[in-house]
Write a protein that holds these residues in place. Structure first.
Motif, PDB file in Angstrom:
ATOM      1  N   TYR A 119       0.841  -1.184   0.000  1.00 33.93           N
ATOM      2  CA  TYR A 119       0.000   0.000   0.000  1.00 33.93           C
ATOM      3  C   TYR A 119       0.882   1.242   0.000  1.00 33.93           C
ATOM      4  N   THR A 120       0.297   2.368  -0.305  1.00 34.99           N
ATOM      5  CA  THR A 120       1.004   3.641  -0.286  1.00 34.99           C
ATOM      6  C   THR A 120       0.501   4.448   0.903  1.00 34.99           C
ATOM      7  N   ASP A 121       1.396   4.854   1.787  1.00 40.28           N
ATOM      8  CA  ASP A 121       0.973   5.589   2.979  1.00 40.28           C
ATOM      9  C   ASP A 121       0.683   7.051   2.639  1.00 40.28           C
ATOM     10  N   LYS A 122       0.308   7.820   3.663  1.00 35.16           N
ATOM     11  CA  LYS A 122      -0.082   9.213   3.432  1.00 35.16           C
ATOM     12  C   LYS A 122       1.073  10.094   2.962  1.00 35.16           C
ATOM     13  N   ASN A 123       2.319   9.627   3.158  1.00 34.07           N
ATOM     14  CA  ASN A 123       3.497  10.358   2.679  1.00 34.07           C
ATOM     15  C   ASN A 123       3.932   9.883   1.299  1.00 34.07           C
ATOM     16  N   ASN A 124       3.072   9.095   0.647  1.00 31.46           N
ATOM     17  CA  ASN A 124       3.306   8.579  -0.695  1.00 31.46           C
ATOM     18  C   ASN A 124       4.504   7.626  -0.753  1.00 31.46           C
ATOM     19  N   VAL A 125       4.701   6.871   0.333  1.00 35.04           N
ATOM     20  CA  VAL A 125       5.771   5.880   0.407  1.00 35.04           C
ATOM     21  C   VAL A 125       5.144   4.493   0.324  1.00 35.04           C
ATOM     22  N   LYS A 126       5.686   3.644  -0.568  1.00 32.53           N
ATOM     23  CA  LYS A 126       5.163   2.285  -0.687  1.00 32.53           C
ATOM     24  C   LYS A 126       5.622   1.451   0.503  1.00 32.53           C
ATOM     25  N   ARG A 127       4.659   0.751   1.103  1.00 31.81           N
ATOM     26  CA  ARG A 127       4.943  -0.090   2.256  1.00 31.81           C
ATOM     27  C   ARG A 127       4.369  -1.476   2.030  1.00 31.81           C
ATOM     28  N   GLN A 128       4.964  -2.451   2.715  1.00 31.00           N
ATOM     29  CA  GLN A 128       4.467  -3.822   2.628  1.00 31.00           C
ATOM     30  C   GLN A 128       3.693  -4.143   3.888  1.00 31.00           C
ATOM     31  N   ALA A 129       2.642  -4.958   3.755  1.00 33.83           N
ATOM     32  CA  ALA A 129       1.828  -5.334   4.901  1.00 33.83           C
ATOM     33  C   ALA A 129       1.559  -6.831   4.862  1.00 33.83           C
ATOM     34  N   THR A 130       1.654  -7.453   6.022  1.00 38.42           N
ATOM     35  CA  THR A 130       1.292  -8.856   6.180  1.00 38.42           C
ATOM     36  C   THR A 130       0.064  -8.893   7.067  1.00 38.42           C
ATOM     37  N   THR A 131      -0.973  -9.575   6.613  1.00 39.73           N
ATOM     38  CA  THR A 131      -2.247  -9.605   7.323  1.00 39.73           C
ATOM     39  C   THR A 131      -2.750 -11.034   7.424  1.00 39.73           C
ATOM     40  N   ILE A 132      -3.382 -11.352   8.532  1.00 40.76           N
ATOM     41  CA  ILE A 132      -4.081 -12.610   8.693  1.00 40.76           C
ATOM     42  C   ILE A 132      -5.548 -12.341   8.385  1.00 40.76           C
ATOM     43  N   ILE A 133      -6.087 -13.022   7.382  1.00 38.18           N
ATOM     44  CA  ILE A 133      -7.505 -12.904   7.035  1.00 38.18           C
ATOM     45  C   ILE A 133      -8.246 -13.975   7.833  1.00 38.18           C
ATOM     46  N   ALA A 134      -9.030 -13.558   8.813  1.00 40.95           N
ATOM     47  CA  ALA A 134      -9.676 -14.500   9.727  1.00 40.95           C
ATOM     48  C   ALA A 134     -10.914 -15.129   9.092  1.00 40.95           C
ATOM     49  N   ASP A 135     -11.003 -16.457   9.196  1.00 40.45           N
ATOM     50  CA  ASP A 135     -12.185 -17.207   8.773  1.00 40.45           C
ATOM     51  C   ASP A 135     -13.007 -17.661   9.966  1.00 40.45           C
ATOM     52  N   ASN A 136     -12.356 -17.785  11.127  1.00 42.08           N
ATOM     53  CA  ASN A 136     -13.028 -18.277  12.319  1.00 42.08           C
ATOM     54  C   ASN A 136     -12.343 -17.679  13.537  1.00 42.08           C
ATOM     55  N   ILE A 137     -13.130 -17.320  14.542  1.00 44.03           N
ATOM     56  CA  ILE A 137     -12.604 -16.771  15.790  1.00 44.03           C
ATOM     57  C   ILE A 137     -13.284 -17.499  16.941  1.00 44.03           C
ATOM     58  N   ILE A 138     -12.475 -17.944  17.896  1.00 46.46           N
ATOM     59  CA  ILE A 138     -13.007 -18.578  19.102  1.00 46.46           C
ATOM     60  C   ILE A 138     -12.520 -17.755  20.287  1.00 46.46           C
ATOM     61  N   PHE A 139     -13.461 -17.296  21.107  1.00 49.62           N
ATOM     62  CA  PHE A 139     -13.137 -16.510  22.286  1.00 49.62           C
ATOM     63  C   PHE A 139     -12.785 -17.447  23.432  1.00 49.62           C
ATOM     64  N   LEU A 140     -11.630 -17.257  24.044  1.00 49.64           N
ATOM     65  CA  LEU A 140     -11.180 -18.117  25.133  1.00 49.64           C
ATOM     66  C   LEU A 140     -11.209 -17.417  26.480  1.00 49.64           C
ATOM     67  N   SER A 141     -11.407 -16.117  26.518  1.00 51.44           N
ATOM     68  CA  SER A 141     -11.508 -15.370  27.779  1.00 51.44           C
ATOM     69  C   SER A 141     -12.938 -15.403  28.268  1.00 51.44           C
ATOM     70  N   ASP A 142     -13.113 -15.003  29.511  1.00 46.35           N
ATOM     71  CA  ASP A 142     -14.443 -14.944  30.093  1.00 46.35           C
ATOM     72  C   ASP A 142     -15.129 -13.603  29.835  1.00 46.35           C
ATOM     73  N   ASN A 143     -14.575 -12.765  28.986  1.00 47.35           N
ATOM     74  CA  ASN A 143     -15.141 -11.442  28.743  1.00 47.35           C
ATOM     75  C   ASN A 143     -16.581 -11.511  28.264  1.00 47.35           C
ATOM     76  N   LEU A 144     -16.924 -12.466  27.407  1.00 48.82           N
ATOM     77  CA  LEU A 144     -18.294 -12.555  26.908  1.00 48.82           C
ATOM     78  C   LEU A 144     -19.260 -12.908  28.033  1.00 48.82           C
ATOM     79  N   ARG A 145     -18.854 -13.788  28.925  1.00 44.66           N
ATOM     80  CA  ARG A 145     -19.729 -14.176  30.041  1.00 44.66           C
ATOM     81  C   ARG A 145     -19.967 -13.000  30.976  1.00 44.66           C
ATOM     82  N   GLU A 146     -18.952 -12.168  31.181  1.00 49.59           N
ATOM     83  CA  GLU A 146     -19.090 -11.013  32.057  1.00 49.59           C
ATOM     84  C   GLU A 146     -20.018  -9.959  31.476  1.00 49.59           C
ATOM     85  N   GLN A 147     -20.054  -9.834  30.130  1.00 49.82           N
ATOM     86  CA  GLN A 147     -20.886  -8.826  29.489  1.00 49.82           C
ATOM     87  C   GLN A 147     -22.346  -9.246  29.429  1.00 49.82           C
ATOM     88  N   ALA A 148     -22.631 -10.545  29.489  1.00 48.86           N
ATOM     89  CA  ALA A 148     -24.002 -11.034  29.359  1.00 48.86           C
ATOM     90  C   ALA A 148     -24.823 -10.763  30.594  1.00 48.86           C
TER      91      ALA A 148
END
Length: 148
Positions: A119-148
């Protein structure tokens, strides 16, 4: 004895050659990533140039090892390396759930694929990016239980 059947299965998975001589040679491949770590920042949702929105957040994974002369007897110094991963969620249902429930510090398991881009940043410099495209997410913390 077991080696030949396993080899045959792997050959079928890795490549498929059509019997039709005019068809193209097709080769199968695998691009799968599994991450287990903690979320480093609350997610943000972005939408650029009329494209579908995407939820983006970071995940930290840790690698630990023991160094020293006598590694087998568990003496020596323990070293740790933290690696940060940028995660993007495009799937509509998963994207919205991730945006709503993923929070900084949440322990999370992600399945997806790795993607390299430029991609090209706001200063017009080409940069490389590595991204994980998520297909599935499993929550392992208790945060969801606390919010319910």
């Amino acid at each position: 004895m077991l080696q030949r059947p396993v080899l045959k299965v792997l050959q079928r998975l890795v490549k498929h050659v059509s019997t039709d001589s005019t068809s193209l040679f097709l080769e199968r491949s695998v691009n799968r990533v599994q991450l287990l770590g903690r979320v480093g920042q609350d997610p943000v949702m972005r939408q650029a140039d009329g494209r579908n929105p995407v939820t983006i957040f970071s995940v930290a994974t840790n690698e630990m090892w023991r160094s020293g002369e006598n590694e087998s007897f568990q003496t020596g110094d323990i070293s740790q390396k933290t690696t940060w991963h940028r995660v993007s969620v495009f799937r509509p249902g998963l994207r919205d759930v991730a945006y709503q429930y993923v929070k900084k510090g949440t322990r999370i398991y992600i399945e997806g694929k790795i993607d390299y881009g430029e991609y090209t940043d706001k200063n017009n410099v080409k940069r490389q990016a590595t991204t994980i495209i998520a297909d599935n997410i499993i929550f392992l913390s208790d945060n969801l239980r606390e919010q319910a």
